[in-house]
Design an enzyme around this catalytic site. Structure first.
Site, PDB file in Angstrom:
ATOM      1  CD  GLU A 146     -42.234  -1.231 -82.141  1.00  0.00           C
ATOM      2  OE1 GLU A 146     -43.016  -2.149 -81.815  1.00  0.00           O
ATOM      3  OE2 GLU A 146     -42.421  -0.499 -83.124  1.00  0.00           O
ATOM      4  CG  ASP A 293     -50.039   5.314 -84.719  1.00  0.00           C
ATOM      5  OD1 ASP A 293     -49.272   5.697 -83.816  1.00  0.00           O
ATOM      6  OD2 ASP A 293     -49.771   4.359 -85.480  1.00  0.00           O
ATOM      7  CD  GLU A 387     -45.275   0.475 -94.270  1.00  0.00           C
ATOM      8  OE1 GLU A 387     -44.441   0.680 -93.365  1.00  0.00           O
ATOM      9  OE2 GLU A 387     -46.469   0.198 -94.029  1.00  0.00           O
ATOM     10  CD  GLU A 405     -51.514  -1.157 -88.111  1.00  0.00           C
ATOM     11  OE1 GLU A 405     -50.705  -1.218 -87.161  1.00  0.00           O
ATOM     12  OE2 GLU A 405     -51.277  -1.671 -89.234  1.00  0.00           O
TER      13      GLU A 405
END
Length: 933
Positions: A146, A293, A387, A405
């Protein structure tokens, strides 16, 4: 996702063209196809696009302005309570808090968004604030992943646009690479995380003390996710190219090389988590969503930015495996890396919504359109993308933290096709954000998309990505002060210039890919995709792909849900026993279980336990059938349990100055009016006297025709309901007497009756924990007259009353007070294995106990009977998908004839091969119930 755009697509690029040409064409030529679509679709007018673009600007101002006013210099804004989220001062949310490092995260993450949105003066002010206020030497443990994508990427994106503005000559003339120096400082702080034998980084690091020191409080972890280790190359390589310090790119390359070497060789897939010391896969399920991803995304983009062919070769190898095993159009379902024909779960997570955008950059447009349309249908049903959701499009995890996204993929599909349909999709996203997520102090994440309740959370990525993609979707080239096509987007949508590909190239580009596998070079796209192949001479091509999916969520059975496996229909043999058909009293079924190596054990408490040992199966194929049966039985039992539970209810404050913007999650009662079957109840609230409601009310005139507020405790819920009903109340809200309790930290439950007949109770009753109840109590103290709506889910706001509020100057001070009323509102739990259950109700016992033997499943006796509607793979959702078994048989036979490479079911694996993988199977299925985003 990567930046879209391109030039020079008229002719193909040679297979080994100079990199400057490849960067300008191969990955970015798709936008040249925009003119193909405008002939066959109704274009959106320039005026409407400008109006929507301006609306995006206003929304960003609302979010950014409230962060700066109420939260800065904290990392993030808490929009319900109008204050900043500071690490250590708020209750821990687990891993979610690892993104917070006391370095003004939202400000750094928003830097290049300000420039994209033409807010250059605000950008210059923001850079000055970062240089003046931000400290990167805090004693705090943060996520390496992150911190890299949000902070390092944010600093590099800010630096990229700062030097661009300086070159233009109007802004940032004082700038002297200060952001780059901060990025370099941060890069060196992250480097100790790579001190492992594998080169994979530790998942966390202390910004001040690094790794392993006693003061660091980290360095004992053994596992990391694939995306965590594989999403570093863009930022680290850019840092090396900007500064000339090659160490950053070297470390990131080493981590990528190790992941590639550890891929499952027969399937070419990677798992979700890996041991950073041994390289063993810890979780062996594989997909394109959470945990993996951006690993795939960065392989393709590393090729674009760095010009190293090996990254493209690796991406194409993985992509071929994804389309072979994971893609089941329009779905993308996780599989096991060592048994890729076996699905690992029957639900999808929201993070996979980026994948259609990546497919656009790859040039594979049809599956991108299909998956995007399926996701859009889910959004139209729930207003946001949950989610996680099941293959029959029911909510699996109800949260939505305002993820960008889907907007990202919408932007790339529009740039690739020019189809105005995607402008309408973007318009829907804007409307839903304003209608359901907007609150006085910003935009609040959705705690439950079914009820419309909020979380006190506005993540930094919302400003970094969402507004950027939405603005670019509606902007024309002249609306942006620089050429967006000269940049590539990181996974956090930060902008890195493409000219870095020819700068400081001191890293040797060794093609290590071919050392591991023989590659079919014909699969690789070394040239600009031919738009005539991507888009046939049919202006309605994309519409023809979308049309069959229009009703996929509500009415039809998606054709791609079922993967046909030849071994399920071996010639002359019956299909394997399915969990939905199993009956413990059927002797034939018991014989089939025995053949599959499955034992049935009757427990003392009346339950039945199923245990499988592959070595006891009649053959390797029977052992695999048994494995699949156990998986289905676990999923079936879990699904039956979920369907028995009632969803949460909503208490919505609709009076001035709230107007429905505050929605509280409430638990229902097992008695009284069922709000899911009857119209909602609306009324003003009044506290009962006595407050516990355990005796006849002494203030019946106060609660007459109103919704009574009662405190929990001292008597049964049903007794409270009768007392307020007798006093003339039209509904009741029971508030927990346990101070500080919250639906964020405790599971909701149904208020039970008193063991007597409760048919006499006619009013609706809802339960609020202390934290949510205090919001209503505070509002009553502030405004006296507070009106609420009791319903099964939040209702739309009243726009007329909101307009009146906005037009009245008298309400300015009241609006400010309304923000303060929310001061005890909801906090957010981390998205983990418990969060998927946080809004479910605990009235029913667990129907499936944990396995205490090799891959064991315990099923209550009441669940032994078959339930054909529960099976996701052959579900008849609305009676429209008939004769499915025959269709599967025909499809299987067709695939056998047409695909010579398909060999599943034709080759009988030796039993030793099954046994060798058995431990992996057990671990994989145990992980299925513990999956987390």
């Amino acid at each position: 996702m990567s930046g879209a755009g391109g030039r020079g697509c008229g002719s193909p690029v040679p297979q080994r063209a100079p990199w400057s040409l490849v960067a300008a064409t191969a990955a970015f030529c798709l936008v040249s196809a925009t003119s193909v679509w405008t002939a066959g679709a109704e274009p959106m007018s320039r005026e409407e696009k400008q109006k929507l673009g301006n609306q995006v600007l206003e929304m960003f101002d609302h979010a950014y302005g409230n962060y700066m006013e109420h939260a800065y210099p904290a990392d993030e804004l808490m929009p319900l309570t109008c204050r900043g989220r500071v690490r250590g001062q708020e209750p821990s949310r687990g891993d979610v808090d690892d993104a917070l490092g006391k370095f003004s995260l939202t400000l750094i993450d928003s830097l290049d968004t300000l420039v994209v949105l033409n807010k250059t003066k605000e950008f210059e002010d923001a850079v000055r604030k970062v240089l003046k206020d931000v400290n990167l030497d805090n004693d705090v443990v943060v996520s390496v992943f992150e911190t890299n994508i949000r902070v390092l990427g944010g600093l590099l994106g800010g630096h990229s646009l700062a030097i661009m503005l300086k070159e233009k000559g109007e802004y940032m003339q004082w700038y002297n690479d200060e952001l780059l120096q901060m990025a370099k400082q941060l890069g060196y702080k992250l480097l100790p995380a790579f001190n492992t034998t594998s080169g994979l980084p530790y998942p966390r690091i202390n910004l001040k003390f690094g790794i392993r020191k006693p003061e660091a409080r980290t360095g004992t972890e053994t596992d990391t996710c694939t995306a965590c280790a594989g999403t570093l190359i863009l930022e680290f390589a850019a840092l090396s190219r900007f500064t000339g310090a090659t160490i950053f790119e070297e470390y990131a390359r080493k981590a990528l090389d190790f992941l590639w070497e550890k891929r499952q060789r027969s399937s070419n897939l990677v798992g979700v988590t890996i041991n950073i010391h041994t390289g063993d896969w810890v979780r062996k399920d594989s997909g394109v969503g959470a945990g993996i991803d951006s690993y795939y995304e960065y392989l393709l983009k590393a090729y674009v930015l760095l010009g190293d062919d090996s990254f493209l070769e690796r991406f194409n190898t993985h992509y071929d495996a994804i389309m072979r095993y994971i893609s089941q159009p329009p779905l993308l379902l996780d599989v096991h890396i060592h048994k890729p024909m076996l699905n690992a779960r029957t639900w999808m997570d929201a993070l996979l919504a980026f994948f259609p955008g990546l497919q656009v950059l790859k040039g594979d447009i049809r599956p991108a359109i299909e998956t995007h349309e399926m996701l859009y249908q889910v959004i139209k049903k729930h207003n946001f993308l949950p989610e996680a959701f099941t293959t029959d499009f029911r909510v699996h995890w109800a949260q939505h933290p305002l993820r960008p996204e889907f907007a990202e993929s919408t932007y790339f599909l529009y740039k690739a096709t020019g189809d105005p349909y995607y402008l309408e999709v973007g318009k829907t996203l804007i409307e839903n954000l304003n209608k359901y997520a907007r609150v006085p102090c910003g935009f609040a994440a959705m705690k439950d998309v079914r009820t419309g309740s909020h979380e006190d959370r506005m993540d930094s990525f919302f400003l970094a990505e969402m507004f950027k993609y939405l603005y670019l979707l509606f902007a024309d080239k002249e609306d942006i002060i620089f050429d967006i096509e000269d940049y590539i987007f990181t996974t956090e949508a930060h902008l890195l210039p493409l000219w870095l590909s020819t700068t400081n190239q001191s890293i040797a580009k060794k093609n290590t890919t071919s050392e591991y596998t023989e590659l079919d070079d014909s699969n690789f796209d070394w040239t600009c995709p031919n738009t005539q192949i991507l888009f046939p001479n049919d202006p309605l091509y994309a519409q023809s792909i979308r049309e069959p999916l229009k009703n996929v969520v509500d009415k039809s059975c998606p054709r791609g849900i079922i993967r046909v496996r030849e071994e399920s229909f071996r010639s002359g043999a019956k299909p394997p026993l399915r969990a939905r058909d199993f009956m413990a009293t059927n002797p034939e079924h018991l014989e089939i279980l025995k053949k599959m190596g499955v034992s049935l054990i009757h427990l003392k408490d009346g339950r039945v336990q199923l245990v499988q040992h592959a070595i006891q199966a009649a053959s390797s194929i029977d052992a695999e059938d048994g494995l699949r049966f156990m998986q289905e039985m676990i999923e079936l039992s879990s699904q039956q349990q979920k369907e028995q539970q009632l969803p949460p209810r909503a208490v919505q404050i609709v009076s001035h100055p709230f107007f429905g913007r505050v929605v509280l999650t409430a638990g229902p009662a097992q008695f009284g009016l069922d709000l899911s079957k009857h119209k909602e109840t609306r009324g003003f609230v009044a506290s009962s006297k006595p407050y516990n409601g355990c005796s006849e009310l002494t203030n019946p005139e106060a609660v007459m025709g109103k919704i009574a507020l009662i405190q929990r405790g001292q008597c049964m819920f049903a007794e409270k309901a009768r007392n307020i009903q007798n006093a003339g109340a039209i509904g009741g809200i029971v508030i927990d007497d346990n101070e500080g309790s919250s639906s964020d930290t405790a599971p909701l439950f149904q208020m039970a009756g008193d063991g007597k007949d409760t048919d006499d109770i006619k009013i609706p009753m809802l339960f609020l924990f202390s934290k949510e109840g205090s919001i209503i109590l505070d509002a009553v103290r502030e405004y006296e007259e507070v009106e609420v709506l009791l319903s099964d889910k939040a209702k739309d706001r009243d726009p007329e009353m909101e307009n009146e509020e906005q037009s009245s100057p008298e309400n300015d001070s009241q609006n400010q007070s309304a923000e303060q009323v929310s001061s005890s509102s909801q906090e957010v739990d981390s998205v983990d294995q418990e969060s998927s259950e946080e809004n479910s109700l605990n009235s029913y016992p667990e129907s499936l106990s944990p396995a205490d033997m090799d891959n064991a499943a315990s099923i209550s006796a009441s669940e032994q009977t078959s339930n054909p509607t529960e099976n996701h793979e052959t579900t008849n959702l609305n009676g429209e998908c008939t004769d499915l078994d025959n269709q599967l048989q025909e499809q299987s036979e067709t695939e056998e004839d047409s695909n010579p490479n398909v060999s599943w079911g034709k080759k009988v694996q030796p039993i030793d091969s099954i046994l060798a993988d058995w431990n992996e199977d057990i671990e994989a299925f145990e992980m299925m119930e513990k999956d987390e985003l």
